[in-house]
Motif scaffolding. Structure first.
Motif, PDB file in Angstrom:
ATOM      1  N   THR A  31      15.138 -40.880 -21.418  1.00  0.00           N
ATOM      2  CA  THR A  31      14.639 -40.998 -22.787  1.00  0.00           C
ATOM      3  C   THR A  31      13.769 -39.795 -23.128  1.00  0.00           C
ATOM      4  OG1 THR A  31      12.659 -42.215 -22.148  1.00  0.00           O
ATOM      5  CG2 THR A  31      14.661 -43.519 -22.576  1.00  0.00           C
ATOM      6  N   THR A  32      13.500 -39.632 -24.397  1.00  0.00           N
ATOM      7  CA  THR A  32      12.645 -38.535 -24.835  1.00  0.00           C
ATOM      8  C   THR A  32      11.251 -38.647 -24.227  1.00  0.00           C
ATOM      9  OG1 THR A  32      13.853 -38.356 -26.923  1.00  0.00           O
ATOM     10  CG2 THR A  32      11.648 -37.421 -26.864  1.00  0.00           C
ATOM     11  N   ALA A  33      10.727 -39.880 -24.128  1.00  0.00           N
ATOM     12  CA  ALA A  33       9.402 -40.070 -23.543  1.00  0.00           C
ATOM     13  C   ALA A  33       9.362 -39.610 -22.086  1.00  0.00           C
ATOM     14  CB  ALA A  33       9.005 -41.548 -23.643  1.00  0.00           C
ATOM     15  N   GLU A  34      10.415 -39.911 -21.322  1.00  0.00           N
ATOM     16  CA  GLU A  34      10.483 -39.481 -19.926  1.00  0.00           C
ATOM     17  C   GLU A  34      10.591 -37.965 -19.823  1.00  0.00           C
ATOM     18  OE1 GLU A  34      12.650 -43.295 -17.793  1.00  0.00           O
ATOM     19  OE2 GLU A  34      13.873 -41.840 -18.897  1.00  0.00           O
ATOM     20  N   LYS A  35      11.351 -37.361 -20.699  1.00  0.00           N
ATOM     21  CA  LYS A  35      11.490 -35.902 -20.688  1.00  0.00           C
ATOM     22  C   LYS A  35      10.158 -35.227 -21.007  1.00  0.00           C
ATOM     23  CE  LYS A  35      16.358 -36.012 -22.094  1.00  0.00           C
ATOM     24  NZ  LYS A  35      17.337 -35.691 -23.154  1.00  0.00           N
ATOM     25  N   ARG A  36       9.435 -35.778 -21.963  1.00  0.00           N
ATOM     26  CA  ARG A  36       8.120 -35.215 -22.288  1.00  0.00           C
ATOM     27  C   ARG A  36       7.184 -35.268 -21.088  1.00  0.00           C
ATOM     28  NH1 ARG A  36       7.134 -38.528 -27.897  1.00  0.00           N
ATOM     29  NH2 ARG A  36       8.779 -37.553 -29.176  1.00  0.00           N
ATOM     30  N   LYS A  37       7.234 -36.376 -20.355  1.00  0.00           N
ATOM     31  CA  LYS A  37       6.387 -36.528 -19.172  1.00  0.00           C
ATOM     32  C   LYS A  37       6.745 -35.496 -18.115  1.00  0.00           C
ATOM     33  CE  LYS A  37       4.902 -40.027 -15.832  1.00  0.00           C
ATOM     34  NZ  LYS A  37       5.092 -41.434 -15.382  1.00  0.00           N
ATOM     35  N   VAL A  38       8.064 -35.276 -17.917  1.00  0.00           N
ATOM     36  CA  VAL A  38       8.505 -34.271 -16.942  1.00  0.00           C
ATOM     37  C   VAL A  38       8.059 -32.873 -17.357  1.00  0.00           C
ATOM     38  CG1 VAL A  38      10.567 -33.150 -15.986  1.00  0.00           C
ATOM     39  CG2 VAL A  38      10.470 -35.641 -16.158  1.00  0.00           C
ATOM     40  N   VAL A  39       8.181 -32.558 -18.644  1.00  0.00           N
ATOM     41  CA  VAL A  39       7.782 -31.242 -19.149  1.00  0.00           C
ATOM     42  C   VAL A  39       6.287 -31.007 -18.940  1.00  0.00           C
ATOM     43  CG1 VAL A  39       7.532 -29.854 -21.242  1.00  0.00           C
ATOM     44  CG2 VAL A  39       9.676 -31.061 -20.797  1.00  0.00           C
ATOM     45  N   SER A  40       5.489 -32.020 -19.221  1.00  0.00           N
ATOM     46  CA  SER A  40       4.033 -31.879 -19.037  1.00  0.00           C
ATOM     47  C   SER A  40       3.669 -31.639 -17.574  1.00  0.00           C
ATOM     48  CB  SER A  40       3.324 -33.134 -19.558  1.00  0.00           C
ATOM     49  OG  SER A  40       3.546 -33.308 -20.928  1.00  0.00           O
ATOM     50  N   TYR A  41       4.342 -32.359 -16.661  1.00  0.00           N
ATOM     51  CA  TYR A  41       4.067 -32.199 -15.232  1.00  0.00           C
ATOM     52  C   TYR A  41       4.516 -30.813 -14.757  1.00  0.00           C
ATOM     53  CZ  TYR A  41       3.624 -33.523 -10.313  1.00  0.00           C
ATOM     54  OH  TYR A  41       3.246 -33.586  -8.993  1.00  0.00           O
ATOM     55  N   ALA A  42       5.691 -30.363 -15.265  1.00  0.00           N
ATOM     56  CA  ALA A  42       6.202 -29.053 -14.857  1.00  0.00           C
ATOM     57  C   ALA A  42       5.300 -27.929 -15.325  1.00  0.00           C
ATOM     58  CB  ALA A  42       7.619 -28.865 -15.396  1.00  0.00           C
ATOM     59  N   LYS A  43       4.700 -28.088 -16.465  1.00  0.00           N
ATOM     60  CA  LYS A  43       3.808 -27.061 -16.977  1.00  0.00           C
ATOM     61  C   LYS A  43       2.589 -26.878 -16.077  1.00  0.00           C
ATOM     62  CE  LYS A  43       1.357 -25.673 -21.190  1.00  0.00           C
ATOM     63  NZ  LYS A  43       1.009 -26.062 -22.586  1.00  0.00           N
ATOM     64  N   ALA A  44       2.156 -27.991 -15.458  1.00  0.00           N
ATOM     65  CA  ALA A  44       0.966 -27.934 -14.599  1.00  0.00           C
ATOM     66  C   ALA A  44       1.290 -27.603 -13.152  1.00  0.00           C
ATOM     67  CB  ALA A  44       0.219 -29.264 -14.672  1.00  0.00           C
ATOM     68  N   HIS A  45       2.488 -28.018 -12.655  1.00  0.00           N
ATOM     69  CA  HIS A  45       2.773 -27.887 -11.223  1.00  0.00           C
ATOM     70  C   HIS A  45       4.000 -27.037 -10.908  1.00  0.00           C
ATOM     71  CE1 HIS A  45       0.463 -31.673 -11.731  1.00  0.00           C
ATOM     72  NE2 HIS A  45      -0.116 -31.313 -10.569  1.00  0.00           N
ATOM     73  N   GLY A  46       4.759 -26.628 -11.878  1.00  0.00           N
ATOM     74  CA  GLY A  46       5.946 -25.830 -11.608  1.00  0.00           C
ATOM     75  C   GLY A  46       7.210 -26.674 -11.540  1.00  0.00           C
ATOM     76  N   ASN A  47       8.376 -26.005 -11.699  1.00  0.00           N
ATOM     77  CA  ASN A  47       9.653 -26.723 -11.779  1.00  0.00           C
ATOM     78  C   ASN A  47      10.063 -27.351 -10.441  1.00  0.00           C
ATOM     79  OD1 ASN A  47       9.726 -25.854 -14.412  1.00  0.00           O
ATOM     80  ND2 ASN A  47      11.187 -24.181 -14.024  1.00  0.00           N
ATOM     81  N   ARG A  48       9.863 -26.607  -9.305  1.00  0.00           N
ATOM     82  CA  ARG A  48      10.304 -27.123  -8.018  1.00  0.00           C
ATOM     83  C   ARG A  48       9.508 -28.363  -7.617  1.00  0.00           C
ATOM     84  NH1 ARG A  48      11.276 -22.784  -3.397  1.00  0.00           N
ATOM     85  NH2 ARG A  48      12.739 -22.199  -5.046  1.00  0.00           N
ATOM     86  N   ALA A  49       8.192 -28.329  -7.828  1.00  0.00           N
ATOM     87  CA  ALA A  49       7.360 -29.482  -7.491  1.00  0.00           C
ATOM     88  C   ALA A  49       7.709 -30.680  -8.375  1.00  0.00           C
ATOM     89  CB  ALA A  49       5.875 -29.125  -7.638  1.00  0.00           C
ATOM     90  N   THR A  50       8.030 -30.384  -9.598  1.00  0.00           N
ATOM     91  CA  THR A  50       8.398 -31.459 -10.524  1.00  0.00           C
ATOM     92  C   THR A  50       9.702 -32.118 -10.089  1.00  0.00           C
ATOM     93  OG1 THR A  50       7.323 -30.273 -12.335  1.00  0.00           O
ATOM     94  CG2 THR A  50       8.871 -32.011 -12.940  1.00  0.00           C
ATOM     95  N   SER A  51      10.647 -31.307  -9.604  1.00  0.00           N
ATOM     96  CA  SER A  51      11.924 -31.855  -9.136  1.00  0.00           C
ATOM     97  C   SER A  51      11.711 -32.808  -7.970  1.00  0.00           C
ATOM     98  CB  SER A  51      12.852 -30.711  -8.729  1.00  0.00           C
ATOM     99  OG  SER A  51      14.082 -31.206  -8.231  1.00  0.00           O
ATOM    100  N   ARG A  52      10.804 -32.454  -7.051  1.00  0.00           N
ATOM    101  CA  ARG A  52      10.513 -33.343  -5.927  1.00  0.00           C
ATOM    102  C   ARG A  52       9.786 -34.602  -6.380  1.00  0.00           C
ATOM    103  NH1 ARG A  52       9.111 -28.298  -3.428  1.00  0.00           N
ATOM    104  NH2 ARG A  52       6.911 -28.773  -3.858  1.00  0.00           N
ATOM    105  N   GLU A  53       8.877 -34.451  -7.341  1.00  0.00           N
ATOM    106  CA  GLU A  53       8.062 -35.574  -7.797  1.00  0.00           C
ATOM    107  C   GLU A  53       8.901 -36.618  -8.542  1.00  0.00           C
ATOM    108  OE1 GLU A  53       4.749 -37.994  -8.612  1.00  0.00           O
ATOM    109  OE2 GLU A  53       5.012 -36.323  -7.191  1.00  0.00           O
ATOM    110  N   PHE A  54       9.905 -36.188  -9.284  1.00  0.00           N
ATOM    111  CA  PHE A  54      10.687 -37.107 -10.138  1.00  0.00           C
ATOM    112  C   PHE A  54      12.095 -37.314  -9.572  1.00  0.00           C
ATOM    113  CE2 PHE A  54       7.378 -35.623 -12.949  1.00  0.00           C
ATOM    114  CZ  PHE A  54       7.025 -36.753 -13.663  1.00  0.00           C
ATOM    115  N   ASP A  55      12.145 -37.719  -8.309  1.00  0.00           N
ATOM    116  CA  ASP A  55      13.391 -38.157  -7.679  1.00  0.00           C
ATOM    117  C   ASP A  55      14.521 -37.145  -7.761  1.00  0.00           C
ATOM    118  OD1 ASP A  55      12.162 -40.584  -7.039  1.00  0.00           O
ATOM    119  OD2 ASP A  55      12.738 -41.466  -8.981  1.00  0.00           O
TER     120      ASP A  55
END
Length: 370
Positions: free
Chosen positions: A5-29
Motif C-alpha cells: 500500500t501507499t502507507a507501507e511504501k511511505r514507511k519504507v522510503v522514510s526508513y531508507a532515507k535514514a538508514h540506506g537502501n541495503r539496510a532497508t531491504s534487510r529490515e523489511f523482509d
C-alpha cells in the motif's frame, strides 16, 4: 509477489532515507533495492496518493493544464444545472489538443467523473399503481373480448420531445440554436408493425428546398409541439393510411393522458374510423406504455450513435465566425427514418405483452398469441 500500500511504501522510503537502501531491504523482509530506489524517486507522488492505494495505474495526463481547465468548466456547468456529455468534453478539448475516445475515458477515470442519468425529474408511480394496472388490464381484456381485435389493429402512438445530443454545447458557444427542438410521434401495432414516424418541426411554415425521406411524415408547429389540429392530421395522414386502415375494421388505440388525446374532435374522429380508445392512467406510462418500456431506449441509443458518427466523421459546414453548424433537417429526419426501420419488431411485441395490452384472456403473458 506481494503488493504494498501507499502507507507501507511511505514507511519504507522514510526508513531508507535514514538508514540506506541495503539496510532497508534487510529490515523489511528482503524488499528488492530496485523497488526501494523507485519508491524514493516517487516520493512526491506517493505523498499525494490515498494511504490504502496499491499503485497508480494508467498514463499520466498529456495536457495537465487543459484537463484542469476542463474540470473547472464541468463543475461550472453542473452548478448551473446543465448536463455535460463526454462528447461535449471532447469537443471542448479539441479547441486546444487532440481528444480521442480513449482520452475521454482516461480523463473521466483520472478526475472521478462518470456518465449519469437524470435523477431529479424521474416519474414517480402513484400510491395506487397496482390498482390502476389491474383496472387498466381488465378494461383492455373486456374490449378485446367484445371485439376480438386482430394484432395489427391494436395501436400505440407515443409523443416524445427530442433534442439533438450535443446541440446545446455547440449553440451556446456558437450558433444560438440551443432551444431548437422537434417532436416525433411514433406508433406501432401489437404484431410489431411500425407506422410512419410523424415529425413536427419547430417552424411557422414548412422549410423550403428540403427533401424529406418518404418514410416519414413532416409537419410544422411554432413551438414544435403536438396540438389538436396536428393530432387530427396524424389520424388522417398516418393512422387511416396504415395497411388495412381504409377497411375500417374495429380497432383499439392506446394513448397516454396527453391533453389533446382527450379532445372531443379526436374522440369523434376515432369513432368515425371505428377505433376504440384506451387512455393510460396518469403517472403510469413508465409501466403501461409499450414504447416507454421497451422501444424508447434502443431508439435513443441508435439516434445517439447516428449523432456521434456525424459529429466525428461527417462533413461539416461552419458559420462566418468559424463555428460548426448543426445537422440539416434532411439529415435529422433521415436518421429517425433509418433507426425506426431498423428497430426489431420483436421488441415492440414484447412491450405490448409487458404492458398487458395484448395478453391472454386470463391476463397472463402467453407467448402463444404470437
Amino acid at each position: 509477489q506481494r503488493s504494498y500500500t501507499t502507507a507501507e511504501k511511505r514507511k519504507v522510503v522514510s526508513y531508507a532515507k535514514a538508514h540506506g537502501n541495503r539496510a532497508t531491504s534487510r529490515e523489511f523482509d528482503g524488499i528488492a533495492e530496485s523497488n526501494i530506489r523507485l519508491w524514493r524517486r516517487q516520493k512526491e507522488c506517493l505523498q499525494a496518493l490515498p494511504r490504502m492505494k496499491m499503485t497508480e495505474r494508467g498514463k499520466s495526463a498529456a495536457y495537465p493544464e487543459l484537463e484542469a481547465k476542463l474540470v473547472e468548466w464541468i463543475a461550472e456547468r453542473r452548478q448551473q444545472g446543465g448536463g455535460v456529455s463526454i462528447a461535449e468534453v471532447r469537443l471542448k478539448a479539441l479547441t486546444i489538443a487532440k481528444a480521442s475516445h480513449g482520452w475521454g475515458n482516461r480523463f473521466m477515470n483520472s478526475h472521478g467523473l462518470s456518465v449519469r442519468c437524470w435523477t431529479t425529474i424521474a416519474q414517480k408511480l402513484p400510491m395506487d399503481s397496482d390498482t390502476k394496472v389491474l383496472q387498466f388490464q381488465k378494461f383492455i381484456i373486456k374490449l378485446h373480448k367484445q371485439h376480438c381485435y386482430d394484432l395489427s389493429l391494436i395501436d400505440n402512438p407515443y409523443n416524445r420531445m427530442l433534442e439533438v445530443k450535443g446541440a446545446k454545447t455547440i449553440s451556446i458557444a456558437t450558433t444560438g440554436h440551443e432551444k431548437s427542438r422537434f417532436t416525433v410521434m411514433l406508433a406501432c401495432t401489437a404484431d410489431g408493425m411500425k407506422l410512419l414516424p410523424y415529425i413536427v418541426l419547430k417552424h411557422k411554415t414548412m422549410p423550403n428546398n428540403v427533401i424529406f425521406p418518404n418514410t416519414v411524415h413532416v409537419s410544422v408547429h411554432p413551438k414544435g409541439w403536438i396540438d389538436e389540429p396536428l393530432m387530427l392530421d396524424w389520424l388522417q395522414m398516418v393512422w387511416v393510411k396504415r395497411p388495412g386502415g381504409l377497411m375500417r375494421k374495429r380497432s383499439l388505440m392506446v394513448l397516454d393522458a396527453f391533453w389533446c388525446h382527450h379532445m372531443k374532435s379526436v374522440k369523434k374522429r376515432l369513432q368515425q374510423d371505428k377505433t376504440d380508445l384506451a387512455i393510460i392512467p396518469g403517472g403510469m406510462t413508465k409501466i403501461l406504455q409499450p414504447l416507454d418500456v421497451t422501444v424508447n431506449k434502443p431508439m435513443k441509443d441508435a439516434l445517439r450513435r447516428k449523432w456521434n458518427t456525424w459529429l466525428w466523421e461527417g462533413e461539416h459546414t461552419f458559420t462566418a465566425s468559424g463555428c460548426m453548424k448543426t445537422p440539416t433537417l434532411q439529415d435529422l429526419t433521415q436518421w429517425i427514418a433509418d433507426v425506426w426501420v431498423e428497430l426489431d419488431p420483436a421488441i415492440i411485441r414484447k412491450g405490448f405483452l409487458k404492458c398487458s395490452i395484448f395478453n391472454a384472456m386470463d391476463g397472463s403473458e402467453d407467448d402463444s398469441l404470437w
